[in-house]
Design an enzyme around this catalytic site. Structure first.
Site, PDB file in Angstrom:
ATOM      1  N   ARG A 260       0.827  -1.202   0.000  1.00 23.51           N
ATOM      2  CA  ARG A 260       0.000   0.000   0.000  1.00 23.51           C
ATOM      3  C   ARG A 260       0.863   1.254   0.000  1.00 23.51           C
ATOM      4  O   ARG A 260       2.078   1.199   0.255  1.00 23.51           O
ATOM      5  CB  ARG A 260      -0.899   0.021   1.237  1.00 23.51           C
ATOM      6  CG  ARG A 260      -0.116  -0.009   2.546  1.00 23.51           C
ATOM      7  CD  ARG A 260      -1.002   0.041   3.761  1.00 23.51           C
ATOM      8  NE  ARG A 260      -0.217   0.038   4.993  1.00 23.51           N
ATOM      9  CZ  ARG A 260      -0.583   0.605   6.125  1.00 23.51           C
ATOM     10  NH1 ARG A 260      -1.736   1.256   6.199  1.00 23.51           N
ATOM     11  NH2 ARG A 260       0.174   0.543   7.189  1.00 23.51           N
TER      12      ARG A 260
ATOM     13  N   ASP B 147      12.310  -5.615   4.331  1.00 25.18           N
ATOM     14  CA  ASP B 147      10.930  -6.042   4.571  1.00 25.18           C
ATOM     15  C   ASP B 147      10.225  -6.161   3.230  1.00 25.18           C
ATOM     16  O   ASP B 147       9.955  -5.162   2.566  1.00 25.18           O
ATOM     17  CB  ASP B 147      10.207  -5.037   5.472  1.00 25.18           C
ATOM     18  CG  ASP B 147       8.810  -5.512   5.855  1.00 25.18           C
ATOM     19  OD1 ASP B 147       8.418  -6.624   5.457  1.00 25.18           O
ATOM     20  OD2 ASP B 147       8.112  -4.767   6.569  1.00 25.18           O
TER      21      ASP B 147
ATOM     22  N   ASP C   4       6.393 -11.865  10.087  1.00 26.64           N
ATOM     23  CA  ASP C   4       5.582 -10.716  10.521  1.00 26.64           C
ATOM     24  C   ASP C   4       4.111 -11.035  10.306  1.00 26.64           C
ATOM     25  O   ASP C   4       3.424 -11.502  11.215  1.00 26.64           O
ATOM     26  CB  ASP C   4       5.996  -9.460   9.759  1.00 26.64           C
ATOM     27  CG  ASP C   4       5.192  -8.227  10.165  1.00 26.64           C
ATOM     28  OD1 ASP C   4       4.406  -8.301  11.138  1.00 26.64           O
ATOM     29  OD2 ASP C   4       5.330  -7.179   9.509  1.00 26.64           O
TER      30      ASP C   4
ATOM     31  N   ILE D  43       1.108   2.337  10.806  1.00 24.60           N
ATOM     32  CA  ILE D  43       1.282   3.793  10.779  1.00 24.60           C
ATOM     33  C   ILE D  43       0.401   4.370  11.876  1.00 24.60           C
ATOM     34  O   ILE D  43      -0.806   4.534  11.713  1.00 24.60           O
ATOM     35  CB  ILE D  43       0.931   4.374   9.395  1.00 24.60           C
ATOM     36  CG1 ILE D  43       1.857   3.786   8.337  1.00 24.60           C
ATOM     37  CG2 ILE D  43       1.061   5.904   9.421  1.00 24.60           C
ATOM     38  CD1 ILE D  43       3.340   4.090   8.561  1.00 24.60           C
TER      39      ILE D  43
ATOM     40  N   ASP E  21       9.315   4.069  14.095  1.00 23.67           N
ATOM     41  CA  ASP E  21       9.568   5.337  13.404  1.00 23.67           C
ATOM     42  C   ASP E  21       8.313   6.044  12.928  1.00 23.67           C
ATOM     43  O   ASP E  21       8.371   7.177  12.456  1.00 23.67           O
ATOM     44  CB  ASP E  21      10.508   5.119  12.215  1.00 23.67           C
ATOM     45  CG  ASP E  21       9.961   4.097  11.216  1.00 23.67           C
ATOM     46  OD1 ASP E  21       9.032   3.345  11.567  1.00 23.67           O
ATOM     47  OD2 ASP E  21      10.478   4.030  10.083  1.00 23.67           O
TER      48      ASP E  21
END
Length: 367
Positions: free
Chosen positions: A24, A191, A244, A298, A323
């Site tokens: 995305r 990743d 993950d 996010i 981050d």
């Protein structure tokens, strides 16, 4: 100490630069903010971002799960009976892991406040400072090299490079460009976000090993459902492989661990459904000699504060991907963790240490 009210609020914060992965492209950090109020006036905060391509949840589905299902089950419950409370949360609805996580972290916030301890101390208190990596979004090799160079100039020592959107040969060029720009002293972790097939992943990783690109680890190289493929990659390369998206629940973690399908596990509160289940995943991994990372979606500094408290409390959590708040155009959270470049310090205040969330309008409440 009983739960008397649960409020939800929608929030949206723009990113200063689009965040691009194999799955995305994100332009703003949307979230449902949760506020849990207890009968003694204590309040706890939580956050759930809608990450449809990973958790399957939207803003509306998160709100519905919290207000229509979770709240009626736990309203009036005593927070000190928290084992029962968390069992209720995780059994009352299938899936909806981010919605569960937001309520979970708000409850943990209250529990730690009630004990007079910062949450990381309440959970174990292993460390009070973390170092985050910084993510390089998927772009052309030249743009990714420029971005990586800029992040290193800002003081980051660990870069997480997004790959897997195009063919693996272009990914290799991306990594070569990044490595040539930042030198050999910077840690690079990749990743792929499920972007490669099994054979493609093995071939690409072996080529990067032959080129001596110095990759610390590769995260989720194959589709989440393909545990056999994940194991083939893990067994077929020297570079450590991290699961993950293949690991949401403790049950999925058990499957990965018992088959030795990955060398490492990335725990995210939004996948596990919060701290209660995340602790189980980490404990199993530690017993199997498998280190963990804690990462995030996010999220604003609210959700990352909860994740950082959990990560700081456990010895077996050795890598930190926090981050996301540094990507936002503004900060709406008052209190919580503090950033100093790549370094994150945990607050000494009880609970999450979050005082206030700016810009929240009238929320949906249930009493």
């Amino acid at each position: 100490m009983k739960i008397t009210q649960i409020d939800t609020y929608r929030t949206s914060v723009p990113l200063h630069t689009p965040f691009k992965t194999a799955l995305r492209t994100v332009h703003e950090a949307e979230a449902v903010i949760v506020k849990v109020t207890c009968d003694n006036g204590m309040t706890g905060w939580g956050e759930a971002p809608p990450t449809v391509v990973i958790t399957g949840e939207s803003l509306s589905s998160i709100e519905a799960a919290i207000q229509q299902v979770i709240t009626p089950v736990i309203i009036g419950s005593d927070l000190l009976d928290y084992e029962k409370l968390f069992q209720y949360i995780h059994s009352c609805i299938i899936g909806n892991s981010s919605a569960k996580a937001a309520v979970d972290m708000a409850i943990y916030d209250c529990l730690a406040q009630n004990s007079g301890l910062p949450l990381f101390k309440y959970l174990g208190g292993y460390r009070n400072e973390l170092e985050t990596d910084y993510t390089v979004s998927i772009n052309s090799p030249e743009q990714m090299g420029e971005d990586a160079e800029a992040y290193v100039a800002q003081g980051f020592h660990i870069l997480k490079i997004k790959v897997g959107k195009d063919d693996a040969s272009l990914d290799i060029k991306r990594i070569q460009e990044v490595r040539s720009r930042v030198g050999n002293g910077i840690t690079l972790r990749l990743d792929a976000n499920q972007g490669w097939g099994t054979k493609e992943a093995i071939s690409a990783i072996r080529k990067m090993e032959d080129l001596d690109l110095g990759i610390e680890l590769v995260e989720q190289p194959v589709p989440a459902w393909d545990i056999k493929g994940l194991k083939c990659v893990t067994d077929g390369v020297d570079t450590p492989i991290m699961a993950d998206e293949s690991v949401f629940s403790p049950q999925q973690a058990f499957d990965v661990l018992k088959t030795r399908s990955a060398d490492l596990i990335n725990i995210k509160l939004m996948k596990s459904g919060g701290i209660y289940q995340a602790e189980k995943i980490n404990a199993m991994a530690e017993l199997c000699g498998v280190e963990c990372m804690v990462g995030s979606m996010i999220e604003t500094r609210l959700g990352i504060t909860a994740a950082a408290h959990f990560a700081a409390s456990k010895k077996n959590i050795t890598r930190f991907d926090f981050d996301a708040p540094l990507m936002l155009a503004k900060d709406i959270v008052k209190g919580g963790i503090l950033y100093s470049g790549r370094k994150i310090s945990l607050p000494a205040k009880p609970g999450l240490g979050v005082n206030h969330i700016e810009g929240l309008g009238k929320g949906k409440e249930n009493e």
